[in-house]
Design an enzyme around this catalytic site. Structure first.
Site, short mmCIF file in Angstrom:
data_model
loop_
_atom_site.label_atom_id
_atom_site.label_comp_id
_atom_site.label_asym_id
_atom_site.label_seq_id
_atom_site.Cartn_x
_atom_site.Cartn_y
_atom_site.Cartn_z
N CYS A 1 0.80 -1.03 0.05
CA CYS A 1 0.05 0.19 -0.01
C CYS A 1 0.79 1.38 -0.05
O CYS A 1 0.45 2.31 -0.65
CB CYS A 1 -0.95 0.05 1.11
SG CYS A 1 -0.14 -0.21 2.83
N HIS B 1 -2.53 7.04 2.94
CA HIS B 1 -1.04 7.07 3.05
C HIS B 1 -0.63 8.32 2.17
O HIS B 1 -1.05 8.55 0.90
CB HIS B 1 -0.54 6.12 2.62
CG HIS B 1 -0.54 4.83 3.30
ND1 HIS B 1 -1.16 4.79 4.59
CD2 HIS B 1 -0.11 3.57 3.17
CE1 HIS B 1 -1.11 3.58 4.93
NE2 HIS B 1 -0.42 2.76 4.25
#
Length: 363
Positions: free
Chosen positions: A158, A253
């Site tokens: 990710c 993120h």
């Protein structure tokens, strides 16, 4: 009878498993017909197995509440119920490698969110907009496994989703050196603030294994699939050095990136490449594909987690604050949804790509 492909979720009671189940609700191609987890949950209804541990914003889909959870280690039994599986099991890497290969050998394709097989030479690790041609290595993998339709494919970590797409869009300008810092949400650790109160108003400057993944996995994505040799040969550049920091954010993120180019672009050229970049999912209009893969924000204070992480149902990549740098050529900020684009959603898009390319079909 439904014409949809029957899907199993391995590790369906965990956070990523829950995200798979939420994203697949009303999917036009796929239908969840089996959920497997540890022996502790086996035999219980999915609703009873999860109870108050449901962590997704949307309510649990009604269609899965009464599905009886199966033991993930009953490989033949689970595989007999499905056309393919998504893997989000919580085991050691050796255990994951073994169980994913066991499912593949039942002629059941495995699309994995796990990291265990990311460096297996003949397992494709794919962001569908960037390197879908790596799925061609599956034919070599089938020969090794002795299968006709069973294989393993994985999506990458990710942490890389917020900057690799931009670097891919700029590849004609030959980026060769990057410094990246990622600011990573707590859901990436399978947590929320209720289960991880220590993260409230806190920053932890260490995430085990993330920096190596962030530096090395892009090189496999940019590598060459050598079908004859049966392996993917990773690229040598761009060289990436990375720091990964856990921050008190639930989902999303963020990356701060610095880049050097061999062929010097202008800011306008870089923005144009971002805005117009599209890949196989956009061309084929796959169900999970964002309409615009990468969006550039002109505002000085964007992208922001609260404002932008859910763009295009969490599948879009957001870039902003692109500017010249006095040490590197350019710097920018990237944002991606870590449990959708970076986890379950990215794996679903991989499965859609595999279906569109003929690798996944009904048994």
């Amino acid at each position: 009878m439904s014409e949809k492909l029957k899907v199993g979720i391995l590790g369906g009671t965990g956070m990523v498993g829950q995200r798979f189940i939420s994203l697949l609700e009303d999917h036009p191609w796929f239908e969840v017909t089996a959920i497997a987890a540890s022996g502790r949950s086996a035999g219980m209804t999915y609703e009873d197995a999860v109870k108050d541990r449901w962590k997704i914003e949307k309510p649990m889909p009604r269609a899965v509440k009464n599905i009886k959870v199966m033991n993930v280690n009953d490989v033949e039994k689970v595989a007999s119920c499905v056309d393919f599986v998504f893997s989000a099991v919580d085991m050691s890497k050796d255990e994951i490698r073994a169980i994913e290969e066991a499912y593949a050998k039942t002629e059941t394709p495995v699309v994995s969110n796990n990291s265990a097989h990311r460096w297996t030479e003949d397992v494709p690790m794919v962001i569908p907009e960037i390197n879908p041609e790596h799925f061609d290595i599956i034919e070599a993998q089938k020969k090794r496994l002795g299968t006709k339709r069973g294989f393993i494919a994985v999506k990458p970590n990710c942490s890389i989703q917020s900057y690799v797409p931009a670097l891919e869009a700029w590849k004609e300008f030959e980026p060769y050196e990057c410094v990246i810092t990622t600011y990573q949400a707590i859901s990436g650790a399978g947590k929320d603030f209720r289960s991880w109160p220590e993260m409230v108003e806190n920053v932890i400057p260490f995430i085990s294994g993330e920096e190596e993944k962030s530096e090395q996995e892009p090189l496999k994505i940019w590598g060459k699939a050598d079908i004859k040799a049966g392996k993917i040969i990773k690229a040598a550049e761009p060289v990436i050095t990375c720091q990964c920091i856990r921050v008190p954010v639930l989902n999303g993120h963020t990356a701060a990136a610095f880049v050097k180019f061999r062929k010097k672009p202008t800011k306008a050229q870089l923005i144009e490449k971002l805005e117009n970049y599209e890949g196989f999912p956009q061309i084929e209009k796959l169900p999970m594909a964002p309409r615009q893969f990468i969006k550039y924000f002109e505002e000085d204070d964007r992208p922001q987690v609260k404002a932008d992480v859910d763009r295009d149902k969490g599948m879009g990549i957001s870039i902003g604050r692109l500017r010249e740098d006095n040490v590197y050529d350019f710097k920018f900020i990237g944002l991606s949804h870590n449990t959708i684009r970076g986890a379950a959603g990215g794996a679903v898009l991989c499965a859609e790509t595999l279906k569109a390319k003929g690798y996944i079909n009904k048994k």
